[in-house]
Design a protein around this motif. Structure first.
Motif, short mmCIF file in Angstrom:
data_model
loop_
_atom_site.label_atom_id
_atom_site.label_comp_id
_atom_site.label_asym_id
_atom_site.label_seq_id
_atom_site.Cartn_x
_atom_site.Cartn_y
_atom_site.Cartn_z
N GLY A 61 0.83 -1.22 0.00
CA GLY A 61 0.00 0.00 0.00
C GLY A 61 0.85 1.26 0.00
O GLY A 61 0.46 2.28 -0.57
N GLY A 62 2.02 1.19 0.63
CA GLY A 62 2.91 2.34 0.67
C GLY A 62 3.86 2.42 -0.51
O GLY A 62 4.69 3.33 -0.59
N GLY A 63 3.77 1.47 -1.44
CA GLY A 63 4.59 1.50 -2.64
C GLY A 63 6.00 0.94 -2.46
O GLY A 63 6.83 1.06 -3.37
N VAL A 64 6.30 0.33 -1.32
CA VAL A 64 7.64 -0.21 -1.07
C VAL A 64 7.82 -1.56 -1.76
O VAL A 64 8.88 -1.85 -2.31
CB VAL A 64 7.91 -0.32 0.45
N PHE A 65 6.80 -2.42 -1.68
CA PHE A 65 6.81 -3.75 -2.31
C PHE A 65 5.72 -3.80 -3.37
O PHE A 65 4.75 -3.04 -3.32
CB PHE A 65 6.48 -4.86 -1.30
N THR A 66 5.85 -4.74 -4.29
CA THR A 66 4.74 -5.07 -5.18
C THR A 66 4.01 -6.25 -4.53
O THR A 66 4.59 -6.97 -3.71
CB THR A 66 5.24 -5.50 -6.58
N SER A 67 2.78 -6.48 -4.89
CA SER A 67 2.05 -7.61 -4.32
C SER A 67 2.74 -8.93 -4.67
O SER A 67 2.75 -9.87 -3.88
CB SER A 67 0.59 -7.62 -4.77
N LYS A 68 3.37 -8.99 -5.83
CA LYS A 68 4.09 -10.21 -6.24
C LYS A 68 5.24 -10.52 -5.28
O LYS A 68 5.53 -11.67 -5.00
CB LYS A 68 4.60 -10.06 -7.67
N GLN A 69 5.87 -9.48 -4.72
CA GLN A 69 6.98 -9.68 -3.79
C GLN A 69 6.52 -10.26 -2.45
O GLN A 69 7.34 -10.74 -1.68
CB GLN A 69 7.72 -8.37 -3.55
N THR A 70 5.22 -10.21 -2.18
CA THR A 70 4.71 -10.74 -0.90
C THR A 70 4.14 -12.14 -1.05
O THR A 70 3.56 -12.68 -0.11
CB THR A 70 3.63 -9.81 -0.31
N ALA A 71 4.30 -12.73 -2.22
CA ALA A 71 3.75 -14.08 -2.46
C ALA A 71 4.89 -15.05 -2.76
O ALA A 71 5.92 -14.67 -3.33
CB ALA A 71 2.77 -14.05 -3.63
N LYS A 134 -12.89 4.71 -2.28
CA LYS A 134 -13.39 6.08 -2.48
C LYS A 134 -13.59 6.72 -1.11
O LYS A 134 -13.69 6.02 -0.10
CB LYS A 134 -14.73 6.08 -3.21
N ASN A 135 -13.72 8.00 -1.11
CA ASN A 135 -14.10 8.75 0.11
C ASN A 135 -13.18 8.43 1.28
O ASN A 135 -13.59 8.46 2.44
CB ASN A 135 -15.55 8.45 0.50
N GLY A 136 -11.92 8.10 1.01
CA GLY A 136 -10.96 7.82 2.08
C GLY A 136 -11.10 6.45 2.72
O GLY A 136 -10.45 6.15 3.72
N VAL A 137 -11.95 5.58 2.15
CA VAL A 137 -12.13 4.23 2.69
C VAL A 137 -11.18 3.29 1.94
O VAL A 137 -11.28 3.13 0.73
CB VAL A 137 -13.59 3.75 2.53
N THR A 138 -10.25 2.69 2.69
CA THR A 138 -9.26 1.81 2.07
C THR A 138 -9.05 0.56 2.91
O THR A 138 -9.49 0.49 4.05
CB THR A 138 -7.90 2.53 1.93
N SER A 139 -8.38 -0.42 2.32
CA SER A 139 -8.01 -1.62 3.03
C SER A 139 -6.77 -2.22 2.39
O SER A 139 -6.63 -2.19 1.16
CB SER A 139 -9.14 -2.65 2.98
N ASN A 140 -5.90 -2.77 3.20
CA ASN A 140 -4.74 -3.50 2.66
C ASN A 140 -5.18 -4.83 2.06
O ASN A 140 -4.41 -5.48 1.38
CB ASN A 140 -3.74 -3.80 3.77
N TYR A 141 -6.37 -5.29 2.37
CA TYR A 141 -6.81 -6.62 1.99
C TYR A 141 -7.71 -6.62 0.76
O TYR A 141 -8.32 -7.62 0.47
CB TYR A 141 -7.53 -7.29 3.18
N GLY A 142 -7.80 -5.54 0.05
CA GLY A 142 -8.73 -5.47 -1.07
C GLY A 142 -8.12 -5.58 -2.41
O GLY A 142 -7.02 -5.63 -2.73
#
Length: 142
Positions: A61-71, A134-142
């Motif tokens: 979410g912070g742009g440090v890793f790609t999702s592929k790097q966490t799998a 949207k509207n500031g609603v986010t999740s790391n799991y989405g």
């Protein structure tokens, strides 16, 4: 693993510790137990072939890793002295220290750790599906 004889004379595997879930928590608990007591018979039960390093998702979410790097492959994170049972648990029988797996086999244990993680259900919260992202609603799991 040891074995337990059931009434039908069928033998089922028995472990000192069974850990349900081979995510970060389950793998960490297993590794820590084996580091403290190397002769412990530990089984990790999880059907997933792909392991997701969920703590890293904050960094995605912070742009440090790609999702592929966490799998990665689950087999690569299972502690070497643990047994990986690549199956899902269908029922728990704590009164007899047993589990039934999705393939109808059983596993017995002296101690049980349940670290199965979570299953997302965005629809459980009214309006969430329409506003996530949207509207500031986010999740790391989405």
């Amino acid at each position: 693993a040891g074995t337990v004889r059931m009434a039908s004379t069928k033998l089922i595997p028995k472990y000192d510790v069974v850990v349900v879930g081979a995510g970060c928590a389950g793998v960490t608990v297993s590794a820590a137990l084996l580091a403290r007591k190397p002769g412990l018979r530990v089984a990790l039960i999880d059907p997933a072939e792909e392991h997701h390093y969920q703590p890293g998702w904050t960094m995605v979410g912070g742009g440090v890793f790609t999702s592929k790097q966490t799998a990665g492959r689950t087999e690569n994170v299972i502690p070497s002295r643990a047994t990986w049972i690549k199956e899902a648990v269908s029922t728990f029988q704590p009164e007899t220290n047993r589990l039934t797996l999705a393939d109808n086999s059983s596993v017995a244990y002296d101690r049980l750790v349940v670290a199965a993680g979570l299953q997302l259900n965005w629809n459980a919260i009214d309006g969430l599906v329409d506003t996530i992202g949207k509207n500031g609603v986010t999740s790391n799991y989405g």
